[in-house]
Design a protein around this motif. Structure first.
Motif, PDB file in Angstrom:
ATOM      1  N   PHE A   1     -40.362 -69.554 -92.901  1.00 25.68           N
ATOM      2  CA  PHE A   1     -39.247 -68.931 -93.608  1.00 25.68           C
ATOM      3  C   PHE A   1     -38.931 -67.561 -93.011  1.00 25.68           C
ATOM      4  CE2 PHE A   1     -37.894 -65.994 -96.998  1.00 25.68           C
ATOM      5  CZ  PHE A   1     -36.629 -66.507 -97.216  1.00 25.68           C
ATOM      6  N   LYS A   2     -39.963 -66.766 -92.772  1.00 24.41           N
ATOM      7  CA  LYS A   2     -39.752 -65.422 -92.212  1.00 24.41           C
ATOM      8  C   LYS A   2     -39.121 -65.495 -90.826  1.00 24.41           C
ATOM      9  CE  LYS A   2     -43.259 -62.982 -94.854  1.00 24.41           C
ATOM     10  NZ  LYS A   2     -44.609 -62.413 -94.876  1.00 24.41           N
ATOM     11  N   LYS A   3     -39.492 -66.521 -90.075  1.00 25.18           N
ATOM     12  CA  LYS A   3     -38.919 -66.713 -88.746  1.00 25.18           C
ATOM     13  C   LYS A   3     -37.429 -67.057 -88.807  1.00 25.18           C
ATOM     14  CE  LYS A   3     -40.399 -69.271 -84.930  1.00 25.18           C
ATOM     15  NZ  LYS A   3     -41.236 -70.292 -84.323  1.00 25.18           N
ATOM     16  N   GLU A   4     -37.052 -67.806 -89.845  1.00 24.65           N
ATOM     17  CA  GLU A   4     -35.669 -68.261 -89.992  1.00 24.65           C
ATOM     18  C   GLU A   4     -34.813 -67.334 -90.846  1.00 24.65           C
ATOM     19  OE1 GLU A   4     -34.143 -70.959 -88.640  1.00 24.65           O
ATOM     20  OE2 GLU A   4     -35.965 -71.333 -87.497  1.00 24.65           O
ATOM     21  N   ARG A   5     -35.438 -66.326 -91.441  1.00 25.94           N
ATOM     22  CA  ARG A   5     -34.750 -65.467 -92.420  1.00 25.94           C
ATOM     23  C   ARG A   5     -33.444 -64.869 -91.882  1.00 25.94           C
ATOM     24  NH1 ARG A   5     -35.422 -62.295 -96.958  1.00 25.94           N
ATOM     25  NH2 ARG A   5     -37.600 -62.766 -97.332  1.00 25.94           N
ATOM     26  N   LEU A   6     -33.473 -64.301 -90.692  1.00 26.99           N
ATOM     27  CA  LEU A   6     -32.284 -63.647 -90.155  1.00 26.99           C
ATOM     28  C   LEU A   6     -31.148 -64.656 -89.960  1.00 26.99           C
ATOM     29  CD1 LEU A   6     -30.867 -61.118 -89.160  1.00 26.99           C
ATOM     30  CD2 LEU A   6     -31.842 -61.543 -86.890  1.00 26.99           C
ATOM     31  N   ARG A   7     -31.471 -65.822 -89.422  1.00 27.32           N
ATOM     32  CA  ARG A   7     -30.441 -66.851 -89.216  1.00 27.32           C
ATOM     33  C   ARG A   7     -29.827 -67.270 -90.545  1.00 27.32           C
ATOM     34  NH1 ARG A   7     -30.128 -72.188 -89.813  1.00 27.32           N
ATOM     35  NH2 ARG A   7     -32.341 -72.437 -90.274  1.00 27.32           N
ATOM     36  N   LEU A   8     -30.664 -67.514 -91.550  1.00 29.55           N
ATOM     37  CA  LEU A   8     -30.176 -67.928 -92.863  1.00 29.55           C
ATOM     38  C   LEU A   8     -29.350 -66.826 -93.515  1.00 29.55           C
ATOM     39  CD1 LEU A   8     -33.464 -69.634 -94.106  1.00 29.55           C
ATOM     40  CD2 LEU A   8     -31.365 -70.791 -93.409  1.00 29.55           C
ATOM     41  N   ALA A   9     -29.840 -65.585 -93.397  1.00 31.36           N
ATOM     42  CA  ALA A   9     -29.120 -64.455 -93.988  1.00 31.36           C
ATOM     43  C   ALA A   9     -27.755 -64.274 -93.336  1.00 31.36           C
ATOM     44  CB  ALA A   9     -29.947 -63.183 -93.852  1.00 31.36           C
ATOM     45  N   LYS A  10     -27.703 -64.389 -92.016  1.00 32.95           N
ATOM     46  CA  LYS A  10     -26.421 -64.233 -91.316  1.00 32.95           C
ATOM     47  C   LYS A  10     -25.410 -65.281 -91.765  1.00 32.95           C
ATOM     48  CE  LYS A  10     -27.684 -61.843 -87.059  1.00 32.95           C
ATOM     49  NZ  LYS A  10     -27.809 -61.953 -85.597  1.00 32.95           N
ATOM     50  N   SER A  11     -25.892 -66.472 -92.047  1.00 32.96           N
ATOM     51  CA  SER A  11     -25.018 -67.546 -92.527  1.00 32.96           C
ATOM     52  C   SER A  11     -24.403 -67.168 -93.879  1.00 32.96           C
ATOM     53  CB  SER A  11     -25.825 -68.838 -92.639  1.00 32.96           C
ATOM     54  OG  SER A  11     -25.068 -69.829 -93.265  1.00 32.96           O
ATOM     55  N   VAL A  12     -25.227 -66.630 -94.780  1.00 33.92           N
ATOM     56  CA  VAL A  12     -24.740 -66.222 -96.104  1.00 33.92           C
ATOM     57  C   VAL A  12     -23.815 -65.007 -95.967  1.00 33.92           C
ATOM     58  CG1 VAL A  12     -25.418 -65.344 -98.383  1.00 33.92           C
ATOM     59  CG2 VAL A  12     -26.736 -67.175 -97.313  1.00 33.92           C
ATOM     60  N   TRP A  13     -24.183 -64.054 -95.135  1.00 36.70           N
ATOM     61  CA  TRP A  13     -23.336 -62.869 -94.946  1.00 36.70           C
ATOM     62  C   TRP A  13     -21.958 -63.258 -94.416  1.00 36.70           C
ATOM     63  CZ3 TRP A  13     -27.615 -59.840 -91.868  1.00 36.70           C
ATOM     64  CH2 TRP A  13     -28.635 -59.475 -92.756  1.00 36.70           C
ATOM     65  N   ALA A  14     -21.927 -64.180 -93.477  1.00 39.21           N
ATOM     66  CA  ALA A  14     -20.649 -64.620 -92.906  1.00 39.21           C
ATOM     67  C   ALA A  14     -19.781 -65.270 -93.979  1.00 39.21           C
ATOM     68  CB  ALA A  14     -20.899 -65.594 -91.755  1.00 39.21           C
ATOM     69  N   GLU A  15     -20.419 -66.038 -94.847  1.00 37.62           N
ATOM     70  CA  GLU A  15     -19.711 -66.697 -95.947  1.00 37.62           C
ATOM     71  C   GLU A  15     -19.095 -65.657 -96.887  1.00 37.62           C
ATOM     72  OE1 GLU A  15     -21.480 -69.131 -99.526  1.00 37.62           O
ATOM     73  OE2 GLU A  15     -21.905 -70.135 -97.623  1.00 37.62           O
ATOM     74  N   TYR A  16     -19.895 -64.635 -97.238  1.00 32.40           N
ATOM     75  CA  TYR A  16     -19.407 -63.573 -98.116  1.00 32.40           C
ATOM     76  C   TYR A  16     -18.280 -62.785 -97.458  1.00 32.40           C
ATOM     77  CZ  TYR A  16     -22.729 -63.806-101.996  1.00 32.40           C
ATOM     78  OH  TYR A  16     -23.420 -64.185-103.109  1.00 32.40           O
ATOM     79  N   LYS A  17     -18.441 -62.524 -96.178  1.00 27.84           N
ATOM     80  CA  LYS A  17     -17.415 -61.774 -95.435  1.00 27.84           C
ATOM     81  C   LYS A  17     -16.099 -62.568 -95.434  1.00 27.84           C
ATOM     82  CE  LYS A  17     -16.602 -58.376 -92.357  1.00 27.84           C
ATOM     83  NZ  LYS A  17     -16.433 -57.030 -92.824  1.00 27.84           N
ATOM     84  N   GLU A  18     -16.223 -63.858 -95.226  1.00 28.72           N
ATOM     85  CA  GLU A  18     -15.034 -64.720 -95.149  1.00 28.72           C
ATOM     86  C   GLU A  18     -14.282 -64.792 -96.472  1.00 28.72           C
ATOM     87  OE1 GLU A  18     -14.158 -69.416 -94.486  1.00 28.72           O
ATOM     88  OE2 GLU A  18     -15.805 -68.560 -93.325  1.00 28.72           O
ATOM     89  N   ASN A  19     -15.017 -64.808 -97.594  1.00 31.02           N
ATOM     90  CA  ASN A  19     -14.329 -64.939 -98.889  1.00 31.02           C
ATOM     91  C   ASN A  19     -14.207 -63.607 -99.644  1.00 31.02           C
ATOM     92  OD1 ASN A  19     -16.757 -64.458-100.283  1.00 31.02           O
ATOM     93  ND2 ASN A  19     -17.180 -66.627-100.583  1.00 31.02           N
ATOM     94  N   ASN A  20     -14.358 -62.474 -98.903  1.00 25.61           N
ATOM     95  CA  ASN A  20     -14.222 -61.134 -99.483  1.00 25.61           C
ATOM     96  C   ASN A  20     -15.219 -60.910-100.629  1.00 25.61           C
ATOM     97  OD1 ASN A  20     -13.141 -58.530 -99.758  1.00 25.61           O
ATOM     98  ND2 ASN A  20     -11.629 -59.202-101.256  1.00 25.61           N
ATOM     99  N   SER A  21     -16.437 -61.428-100.460  1.00 26.25           N
ATOM    100  CA  SER A  21     -17.509 -61.276-101.455  1.00 26.25           C
ATOM    101  C   SER A  21     -17.017 -61.670-102.853  1.00 26.25           C
ATOM    102  CB  SER A  21     -18.044 -59.844-101.457  1.00 26.25           C
ATOM    103  OG  SER A  21     -18.491 -59.472-100.177  1.00 26.25           O
ATOM    104  N   GLU A  22     -16.316 -62.782-102.910  1.00 25.63           N
ATOM    105  CA  GLU A  22     -15.662 -63.230-104.136  1.00 25.63           C
ATOM    106  C   GLU A  22     -16.610 -63.305-105.334  1.00 25.63           C
ATOM    107  OE1 GLU A  22     -12.496 -66.713-105.044  1.00 25.63           O
ATOM    108  OE2 GLU A  22     -14.408 -67.376-104.217  1.00 25.63           O
ATOM    109  N   ASN A  23     -17.810 -63.863-105.127  1.00 24.83           N
ATOM    110  CA  ASN A  23     -18.720 -64.036-106.262  1.00 24.83           C
ATOM    111  C   ASN A  23     -19.209 -62.704-106.822  1.00 24.83           C
ATOM    112  OD1 ASN A  23     -18.353 -66.726-106.041  1.00 24.83           O
ATOM    113  ND2 ASN A  23     -20.449 -67.253-105.567  1.00 24.83           N
ATOM    114  N   CYS A  24     -19.316 -61.673-105.988  1.00 22.56           N
ATOM    115  CA  CYS A  24     -19.722 -60.343-106.482  1.00 22.56           C
ATOM    116  C   CYS A  24     -18.716 -59.848-107.521  1.00 22.56           C
ATOM    117  CB  CYS A  24     -19.784 -59.332-105.339  1.00 22.56           C
ATOM    118  SG  CYS A  24     -20.907 -59.772-104.005  1.00 22.56           S
ATOM    119  N   GLN A  25     -17.448 -60.150-107.269  1.00 23.64           N
ATOM    120  CA  GLN A  25     -16.379 -59.605-108.091  1.00 23.64           C
ATOM    121  C   GLN A  25     -16.238 -60.287-109.447  1.00 23.64           C
ATOM    122  OE1 GLN A  25     -12.765 -58.743-105.655  1.00 23.64           O
ATOM    123  NE2 GLN A  25     -14.074 -59.465-103.990  1.00 23.64           N
TER     124      GLN A  25
END
Length: 200
Positions: free
Chosen positions: A131-155
Motif C-alpha cells: 500500500f505504501k508503495k502504491e500510495r502516491l499513484r493512488l493519491a494522484k488518481s484521486v487528486w486528478a479526479e478532484y481537480k477535474e470536478n472542481n473538488s465538487e464533493n468538498c463543497q
C-alpha cells in the motif's frame, strides 16, 4: 399461394434478431394490464434493489472493512478531522469519494466497484508495505479526479462565497480568493485532509 409458401418457411436469423422479434411481437396470451403490472413490479424491484445496494455499500464499515486493503486508509481516516472534530460533524467515505446525484452516483460506484474488486483480487495493495508503495499513484488518481470536478464533493459541506471569505482570517483570505476566481480548487491545498498525504 406464394403467401402460404412464405408462411410455411421457418424464419431464419441470429439470436439477436429472434430475440428482437419475440420482444416486439404482440402477446397473444398476456393482456396489456398484465404486462404493465409485470413491468411495474420488475421496475420497482430494480429501483428498490439499487437503493438497498447503494446504502449498504455507502457506509464507512463497508468501505473500511469489506476490502482487506482499505484497512490502512480507514485507520488514517479515523485519526482525521473529517472523523473526529469539535463540531461532531462526520464526513463519511461516501461523502468525499462518491458523486452526490444520480445517475453519476451509480456510474461511479459501478466503475469503482469493478476496479476495486479486480485490484483486491490481484493483491495490488494487500499488505501495508504494498500500500505504501502504491500510495502516491493512488493519491494522484484521486487528486486528478478532484481537480477535474472542481473538488465538487468538498463543497457539499464547505460553502465558499465572497461573504464567507471576507469573514475569514487575513492569512487565509488570499488562498480562498483563488478558489472564488477559479484559479485553484480545494485539492490544490488540502491534499492530506482525511488521509496522510504521500511525499511527491
Amino acid at each position: 399461394m406464394a403467401t402460404e409458401q412464405q408462411e410455411s418457411v421457418p424464419r431464419q436469423g441470429g439470436f439477436l434478431s429472434r430475440l428482437w422479434r419475440w420482444l416486439s411481437t404482440p402477446s397473444a396470451t398476456w393482456s396489456v394490464l398484465a404486462l404493465f403490472v409485470v413491468g411495474l413490479v420488475i421496475g420497482a424491484g430494480g429501483v428498490i434493489g439499487t437503493q438497498v445496494m447503494v446504502a449498504a455499500t455507502g457506509t464507512n464499515e463497508f468501505c473500511g472493512g469489506a476490502c482487506h486493503s482499505m484497512q490502512w486508509v480507514a485507520q488514517e481516516y479515523r485519526q482525521s478531522g473529517h472523523y473526529a472534530n469539535r463540531t461532531g460533524v462526520r464526513a463519511t467515505c461516501h461523502d468525499c469519494h462518491i458523486p452526490d446525484h444520480y445517475p453519476q452516483l451509480l456510474w461511479y460506484k459501478t466503475k469503482a466497484g469493478i476496479r476495486d474488486a479486480i485490484q483486491e483480487a490481484r493483491g495490488v495493495i494487500s499488505t501495508e508495505e504494498k500500500f505504501k508503495k502504491e500510495r502516491l499513484r493512488l493519491a494522484k488518481s484521486v487528486w486528478a479526479e478532484y481537480k477535474e470536478n472542481n473538488s465538487e464533493n468538498c463543497q457539499h459541506c464547505h460553502q465558499f462565497n465572497a461573504d464567507v471569505v471576507a469573514k475569514q482570517k487575513e492569512f487565509v483570505r488570499p488562498m480562498h480568493q483563488q478558489f472564488l476566481t477559479k484559479a485553484a480548487t480545494c485539492i490544490d491545498c488540502h491534499k492530506g485532509v482525511a488521509h496522510t498525504a504521500p511525499d511527491e
